[in-house]
Each structure stands twice: as structure tokens, then as C-alpha cells.
Design an enzyme around this catalytic site. Sequence first.
Site, PDB file in Angstrom:
ATOM      1  N   HIS A 225       0.622  -1.189  -0.059  1.00  0.00           N
ATOM      2  CA  HIS A 225       0.069   0.089  -0.065  1.00  0.00           C
ATOM      3  C   HIS A 225       0.896   1.213  -0.024  1.00  0.00           C
ATOM      4  CE1 HIS A 225      -3.748   2.039   1.938  1.00  0.00           C
ATOM      5  NE2 HIS A 225      -3.090   2.727   1.180  1.00  0.00           N
ATOM      6  N   TYR A 280      19.629  17.967  17.438  1.00  0.00           N
ATOM      7  CA  TYR A 280      19.944  18.055  16.116  1.00  0.00           C
ATOM      8  C   TYR A 280      19.148  19.391  15.648  1.00  0.00           C
ATOM      9  CZ  TYR A 280      20.227  17.940  10.904  1.00  0.00           C
ATOM     10  OH  TYR A 280      20.674  18.291   9.763  1.00  0.00           O
TER      11      TYR A 280
END
Length: 284
Positions: A225, A280
Site C-alpha cells: 500500500h 539536532y
Amino acid sequence: MTEQRDEQDPQDARDARTPRDARTPRDARGDQDLRDAPAGAFGAEGRVQAAHARGASGPGARRAAPDEGAAAGEAAAWRALVATARRSVSDGLVVGTSGNVSVRVGELVLVTPSGVPYDRLTPDDVTGVDLDGRQVRGTLVPTSELPLHLAVYRRTDARAVVHTHAVHATAVSTLLPELPPVHYMAAALGGPVRVAPYATYGTEELAQNTLRALDGRTGCLLQNHGTLTHGAGLDQAYDRTAQLEWMCRLWLTASSVPGHEPSLLTERQLADAAQRLRGYGQRG
């Protein structure tokens, strides 16, 4: 999964909108005709519009308009949603009218409508439901994958959901029960990415399979899918989708070399990467 962008799902094809110069009964006939029209005269989209014109209550009826500040916030969220949906097309993550995007604004969930090409969406096409799935904004039929989006919002703290039929990710979903940790960016999704067992698109079964695959994760693959990711906002949800597609492409490339197996990261290595990823980016 949902509306077709890869290959058009049949339900979405039936929901698809006609050209803009003849797209709705409101455009062609005006409010009076809508109020006078018999139920069902204009199809699914027209029924919603007629209910609005009559001031009816129920799933197709428009709720009270938001105040000016809330309306501005919703308008900004809709613009961001449309931009994200269009980006998924330009980046090759969806084709045609497959895939869908949603964003939560308080108790309102704005979603892409079913079967409508993203480049045709305008500010007037805003489509929104409450957390029970009742349509409270707009007249276009919401995405056929609405149960999937709502299930994620009910179970997690997600503020945005992105679902695609990305080709490499979908290919991996047909081969494995879990994407091996071939790169440290798997840590950004909570660890090795699971594959939710196949179920027909738009069903509660698919929604429940997806929730199980998302346990402790912010993204998963949907067998045969596509992908689903969520985040604190549209940018984060979209970035996670892009990273997932890239990791799937990486694994397919590395595993295709004859006589070699890709090296995989350990749990400790993923945990170290997850710790560093928390710091980060820019601050403030």
C-alpha cells in the site's frame, strides 16, 4: 490506501471533482436551487452542499463559523496542508490522486478531499472534520482514508499526518515484515520501521493494523500500500515520510548486490543516534 495517486482507487475515482467551471451545484445553480433541490439530486458532494444551504444538522451540516482569529489560523493551516500535498507530488511520493495529508487545529482536523488533484485546491476548498469524523468545514468529500487519520489523532499526540504511495517504500512493504535498520535515521522514527498487515483502504481494520505498527514509532509501512508518518507539524511529518522512502530505497539498492548482505545497526547504535538526533538542528 486512499485516493489514488499511484493508481486511482475506484471509490476516489467516483468522488473525483469535475472541471472547475462546472464542479459544484452551488457554482452552477446558486443557493436557492440547492435549498429547493430534492435530497440526492446532485450526488455526494451536492448532498453536503444542499444540507449546508438548508441549515440542516448532522454529518453534512456546517458548524458555526470560527471567530476571526481562529479562522485566520485555519486558513493558514489549510495553505500549509495544500503546499505539503503538492510537495508530495513534485517529490514523486504520490502519483495521480493517491495519498493524503491532514493537520489538526485544536479539535478540528483539516484533510485533503477525496479524488481532487492537489494543484486544483484553492482556499475555498477547505475540508475539515471533528475528531468523530463529522464534516464541519467545506463541501468536498473528505479523503477515503479519513478513518486512518482520525485513528492516529485519537491514539497519539500527532498534529499532522502524511500518507503516500511512495514506490520504494511500497516495494519494501511487499517483501518484509519490518524495514531493517540499514541507516541511523531509523532512530528518527523510533527504531526499525514495522509493516502493518494489509487491509482494504479506508477501513477500520487498516486503521487498527496501522496503530499497532506505529506503537513506539512515528512512521510505518502499509503492506502492499504505502507509508504513513506523523509529527508535531506538517514539516516534521513530511520529512519523516521522505526519510522513510529514502531508507527503503537504500535498503533495496544495498540488498540487490549479488553475494552481499547489507550491514545493519545494533540497538545500541540506534539508541546513540536517537540521543544525538534530539539535539539536532537550530534552537530558538
